[in-house]
Design a protein around this motif. Structure first.
Motif, PDB file in Angstrom:
ATOM      1  N   ASP A  78       0.613   1.372   4.544  1.00 21.84           N
ATOM      2  CA  ASP A  78       0.694   1.258   3.086  1.00 21.84           C
ATOM      3  C   ASP A  78      -0.690   1.243   2.449  1.00 21.84           C
ATOM      4  O   ASP A  78      -0.908   1.831   1.395  1.00 21.84           O
TER       5      ASP A  78
ATOM      6  N   ARG B  55      -4.640   1.907  -8.468  1.00 26.20           N
ATOM      7  CA  ARG B  55      -3.505   1.425  -7.681  1.00 26.20           C
ATOM      8  C   ARG B  55      -3.200   2.307  -6.479  1.00 26.20           C
ATOM      9  O   ARG B  55      -2.707   1.835  -5.470  1.00 26.20           O
ATOM     10  N   SER B  56      -3.435   3.604  -6.639  1.00 22.99           N
ATOM     11  CA  SER B  56      -3.176   4.535  -5.543  1.00 22.99           C
ATOM     12  C   SER B  56      -4.134   5.712  -5.670  1.00 22.99           C
ATOM     13  O   SER B  56      -4.678   5.958  -6.744  1.00 22.99           O
ATOM     14  N   LYS B  57      -4.317   6.422  -4.576  1.00 25.41           N
ATOM     15  CA  LYS B  57      -5.237   7.565  -4.614  1.00 25.41           C
ATOM     16  C   LYS B  57      -4.753   8.635  -5.583  1.00 25.41           C
ATOM     17  O   LYS B  57      -5.559   9.258  -6.263  1.00 25.41           O
TER      18      LYS B  57
ATOM     19  N   ASP C 275      -3.255   4.272   1.003  1.00 22.36           N
ATOM     20  CA  ASP C 275      -3.220   4.869  -0.329  1.00 22.36           C
ATOM     21  C   ASP C 275      -4.040   4.087  -1.353  1.00 22.36           C
ATOM     22  O   ASP C 275      -4.082   4.457  -2.513  1.00 22.36           O
ATOM     23  N   ILE C 276      -4.706   3.020  -0.947  1.00 22.06           N
ATOM     24  CA  ILE C 276      -5.505   2.242  -1.891  1.00 22.06           C
ATOM     25  C   ILE C 276      -6.875   2.903  -2.006  1.00 22.06           C
ATOM     26  O   ILE C 276      -7.611   2.995  -1.025  1.00 22.06           O
TER      27      ILE C 276
END
Length: 145
Positions: free
Chosen positions: A6, A125-127, A9-10
């Motif tokens: 998980d 929050r995500s790439k 993706d940060i």
């Protein structure tokens, strides 16, 4: 190849997990060796000769010599261990943080960003969200350094 995590993706995050620990073992042992004054003296005398005592990869060795802080993290360096090199160089954590920004941020810019509360959550929050957020001209300019 390992399974997807998980945290992969940060954006801008290098999680020191088991895989990174194994990959960075010799790099981190080199960093820890700088706890001893006699080792710091040897490193100061000849960085390349001292590094040769540790079976690091060519990429890790180059990252240390170039003080590529993000490179060391990507190659398995633990932030707390690699900071020992920064301390050796007379850097503060804020100087290292600016250098690790990856965008040419100055110490003063980094300090002000932290005083302002750090990076905004929007776009971080995500790439996928990061790419979308920083594609906007008004946001790109914030961190171009």
């Amino acid at each position: 190849m390992r399974e997807h995590r998980d945290y992969d993706d940060i954006p801008g995050t290098y999680v020191f997990d088991g895989e990174k620990s194994r990959a960075g073992y010799h790099l981190n042992m080199f960093c820890m060796s700088l706890n001893k004054g006699e080792n710091r003296d040897q490193f100061r005398e000849s960085e390349e000769a001292y590094i040769d005592k540790f079976p690091m990869t060519a990429e890790q060795r180059e990252a240390v010599l170039k003080r590529d802080w993000l490179g060391m993290l990507r190659l398995g360096g633990n932030i707390y261990y690699t900071f020992k090199i920064a301390i050796f160089d007379g850097m503060t954590m804020q100087h290292a943080g600016a250098a690790m920004s990856g965008n040419g941020m100055t110490f003063e810019d980094f300090k002000q960003m932290m005083l302002n509360g750090g990076r905004p959550i929007e776009g971080n929050r995500s790439k996928a969200e990061w790419a979308e957020y920083y594609a906007k001209p008004e946001n790109k300019e914030q961190y171009d350094g």
